[in-house]
Design a protein around this motif. Structure first.
Motif, PDB file in Angstrom:
ATOM      1  N   TRP A  68      36.384  28.490  50.233  1.00 31.61           N
ATOM      2  CA  TRP A  68      36.795  29.886  50.316  1.00 31.61           C
ATOM      3  C   TRP A  68      35.645  30.759  50.817  1.00 31.61           C
ATOM      4  O   TRP A  68      34.478  30.365  50.784  1.00 31.61           O
ATOM      5  CB  TRP A  68      37.301  30.408  48.967  1.00 31.61           C
ATOM      6  CG  TRP A  68      36.336  30.236  47.829  1.00 31.61           C
ATOM      7  CD1 TRP A  68      35.207  30.943  47.576  1.00 31.61           C
ATOM      8  CD2 TRP A  68      36.405  29.246  46.787  1.00 31.61           C
ATOM      9  NE1 TRP A  68      34.575  30.494  46.453  1.00 31.61           N
ATOM     10  CE2 TRP A  68      35.296  29.448  45.940  1.00 31.61           C
ATOM     11  CE3 TRP A  68      37.317  28.228  46.473  1.00 31.61           C
ATOM     12  CZ2 TRP A  68      35.064  28.663  44.809  1.00 31.61           C
ATOM     13  CZ3 TRP A  68      37.071  27.449  45.342  1.00 31.61           C
ATOM     14  CH2 TRP A  68      35.962  27.661  44.533  1.00 31.61           C
ATOM     15  N   SER A  69      35.994  31.944  51.262  1.00 33.82           N
ATOM     16  CA  SER A  69      35.008  32.889  51.770  1.00 33.82           C
ATOM     17  C   SER A  69      34.278  33.570  50.614  1.00 33.82           C
ATOM     18  O   SER A  69      34.828  33.765  49.535  1.00 33.82           O
ATOM     19  CB  SER A  69      35.706  33.952  52.621  1.00 33.82           C
ATOM     20  OG  SER A  69      34.814  35.006  52.936  1.00 33.82           O
ATOM     21  N   GLN A  70      33.028  33.927  50.874  1.00 32.97           N
ATOM     22  CA  GLN A  70      32.259  34.713  49.902  1.00 32.97           C
ATOM     23  C   GLN A  70      32.038  36.142  50.396  1.00 32.97           C
ATOM     24  O   GLN A  70      31.281  36.899  49.789  1.00 32.97           O
ATOM     25  CB  GLN A  70      30.898  34.056  49.639  1.00 32.97           C
ATOM     26  CG  GLN A  70      30.982  32.692  48.973  1.00 32.97           C
ATOM     27  CD  GLN A  70      31.408  32.755  47.511  1.00 32.97           C
ATOM     28  OE1 GLN A  70      31.752  33.808  46.997  1.00 32.97           O
ATOM     29  NE2 GLN A  70      31.398  31.617  46.849  1.00 32.97           N
ATOM     30  N   ALA A  71      32.717  36.527  51.467  1.00 34.03           N
ATOM     31  CA  ALA A  71      32.479  37.831  52.081  1.00 34.03           C
ATOM     32  C   ALA A  71      33.027  38.992  51.268  1.00 34.03           C
ATOM     33  O   ALA A  71      32.548  40.123  51.384  1.00 34.03           O
ATOM     34  CB  ALA A  71      33.078  37.856  53.487  1.00 34.03           C
ATOM     35  N   THR A  72      34.045  38.718  50.436  1.00 40.67           N
ATOM     36  CA  THR A  72      34.638  39.779  49.622  1.00 40.67           C
ATOM     37  C   THR A  72      34.781  39.290  48.191  1.00 40.67           C
ATOM     38  O   THR A  72      34.645  38.092  47.898  1.00 40.67           O
ATOM     39  CB  THR A  72      36.025  40.195  50.152  1.00 40.67           C
ATOM     40  OG1 THR A  72      36.905  39.061  50.126  1.00 40.67           O
ATOM     41  CG2 THR A  72      35.922  40.743  51.567  1.00 40.67           C
ATOM     42  N   GLU A  73      35.067  40.228  47.300  1.00 38.60           N
ATOM     43  CA  GLU A  73      35.217  39.895  45.879  1.00 38.60           C
ATOM     44  C   GLU A  73      36.253  40.790  45.231  1.00 38.60           C
ATOM     45  O   GLU A  73      36.558  41.886  45.724  1.00 38.60           O
ATOM     46  CB  GLU A  73      33.884  40.040  45.151  1.00 38.60           C
ATOM     47  CG  GLU A  73      33.334  41.459  45.164  1.00 38.60           C
ATOM     48  CD  GLU A  73      31.900  41.530  44.671  1.00 38.60           C
ATOM     49  OE1 GLU A  73      31.686  42.114  43.591  1.00 38.60           O
ATOM     50  OE2 GLU A  73      30.999  41.001  45.369  1.00 38.60           O
ATOM     51  N   ARG A  74      36.793  40.334  44.113  1.00 35.74           N
ATOM     52  CA  ARG A  74      37.772  41.095  43.339  1.00 35.74           C
ATOM     53  C   ARG A  74      37.123  41.531  42.033  1.00 35.74           C
ATOM     54  O   ARG A  74      36.675  40.702  41.253  1.00 35.74           O
ATOM     55  CB  ARG A  74      39.009  40.230  43.061  1.00 35.74           C
ATOM     56  CG  ARG A  74      40.079  40.906  42.220  1.00 35.74           C
ATOM     57  CD  ARG A  74      41.324  40.045  42.154  1.00 35.74           C
ATOM     58  NE  ARG A  74      41.058  38.746  41.552  1.00 35.74           N
ATOM     59  CZ  ARG A  74      41.199  38.496  40.236  1.00 35.74           C
ATOM     60  NH1 ARG A  74      41.567  39.454  39.408  1.00 35.74           N
ATOM     61  NH2 ARG A  74      40.955  37.284  39.769  1.00 35.74           N
ATOM     62  N   ARG A  75      37.055  42.819  41.811  1.00 37.78           N
ATOM     63  CA  ARG A  75      36.469  43.357  40.583  1.00 37.78           C
ATOM     64  C   ARG A  75      37.514  43.298  39.461  1.00 37.78           C
ATOM     65  O   ARG A  75      38.576  43.900  39.556  1.00 37.78           O
ATOM     66  CB  ARG A  75      35.978  44.790  40.805  1.00 37.78           C
ATOM     67  CG  ARG A  75      35.352  45.496  39.608  1.00 37.78           C
ATOM     68  CD  ARG A  75      34.042  44.884  39.164  1.00 37.78           C
ATOM     69  NE  ARG A  75      33.035  44.735  40.203  1.00 37.78           N
ATOM     70  CZ  ARG A  75      32.214  45.718  40.613  1.00 37.78           C
ATOM     71  NH1 ARG A  75      32.308  46.924  40.091  1.00 37.78           N
ATOM     72  NH2 ARG A  75      31.318  45.477  41.542  1.00 37.78           N
TER      73      ARG A  75
END
Length: 326
Positions: free
Chosen positions: A284-291
């Protein structure tokens, strides 16, 4: 003397004066549990702590002054979310498992053995460890490799305070953290998810950085069991699995230590594991995240920040290829 009488003239207690059945039975159950803990060698304090955890009641308070210079100004994640959405495989692999199962963890008595390449090896009980340096509250971002993040007010002091006390020798290049692995207390240890005990490590200069926090509390109280009680480390610029929980041993080593997730899947979990939006996990990508706790399912994700936003640590990696040393 005034004698209260029922309206019907019969000398019986008023309904409001009768102890409810569930209260009586609750007291009896409490006394039975107290007797059982005495037989098992468990203190009443431990039993109360476990019951408070199970009921979601506040734990022992822990006073600490806020270190604003090292804290983010972002709003903290709710205590409920921070204590009920966890990775702690010693208590199960689902995010809800630690909160459900960690009441079995006994955090007193507790000692941490510190040895290896040090001039002053020592074994410290948890109370002495807590008092080794003034406690601070620091609000840190926590970013997990699966793509979610939280903001948590931790309580502790810079790990460097402990390191200086034991006086590492010139041969000490790395610090290894070893977690408790007790099949009786930790149901997850009965399985073979990883090779127990859980092990993590830092390079010495990383461990000495002021941001690396030896952590004994959160949200103004002692650490919740499911969050790594009674002592863990927090390394906020690295993915969450680098922050070892329920530590029982700290070793100072000449060579880079083998760490649990790196041993299990070296192509997915590097030794350094710095938060890096430019290096994707193989799946999976690490470019974005879910808070966690921020909006609903369709809330836009946040952009992942290099080093989780803690850019002061960049100098630790000058000249390193962070795609190779991921």
């Amino acid at each position: 003397m005034l004698i209260k009488r029922n309206p019907n003239g019969i000398d019986l207690p008023f309904p409001s004066e009768i102890t409810p059945r569930e209260v009586v039975e609750g007291r009896r159950a409490f006394l039975a549990r107290a007797a059982a803990t005495a037989v098992a060698g468990t203190s009443l304090w431990e039993m109360l702590q476990r019951e408070a955890l199970a009921q979601g009641a506040p734990a022992q308070k822990l006073a600490a002054a806020r270190n604003a210079a090292l804290s983010t100004t972002e709003n903290p994640t709710s205590f409920q979310d921070a204590t009920h959405y966890n990775n702690f495989y010693e208590f199960g692999t689902d995010k809800s498992d630690p909160a459900e199962n960690a009441h079995t963890l006994r955090t007193r008595p507790w000692t941490v053995q510190i040895d290896g390449e040090v001039k002053k090896p020592v074994t410290l009980d948890i109370d002495r460890l807590v008092k080794l340096a003034p406690l601070e509250e620091r609000i840190y971002r926590l970013r997990c490799v699966e793509g979610w993040s939280m903001v948590i007010p931790w309580i502790g002091y810079s790990l460097s305070n402990l390191i200086k006390q034991v006086e590492p020798t010139g041969n000490a290049k790395y610090v290894q953290f070893i977690s408790l692995a007790d099949r009786a207390q930790m149901p997850g240890v009965r399985g073979r998810v990883i090779d127990w005990p859980y092990s993590e490590g830092l390079r010495m200069d990383e461990a000495m950085h002021p941001l690396a926090l030896l952590t004994v509390g959160m949200y103004g109280q002692v650490l919740a069991n499911q969050n790594g009680a009674p002592v863990r480390v927090i390394v906020p610029w690295k993915y969450g699995f680098k922050s070892a929980k329920s530590i029982v041993r700290i070793r100072f080593l000449r060579e880079q230590p083998k760490t649990s997730w790196n041993l299990l899947a070296p192509e997915e979990y590097g030794f350094y594991s710095n938060v890096n939006p430019n290096v994707d996990h193989p799946r999976w990508s690490q470019a974005t995240e879910r808070r966690i706790g921020e909006g609903g399912l369709f809330t836009p994700k946040r952009k992942t920040l290099m080093f989780n936003g803690y850019n002061d640590v960049a100098s630790l990696y000058t000249g390193m290829d962070l795609k190779k040393f991921f």
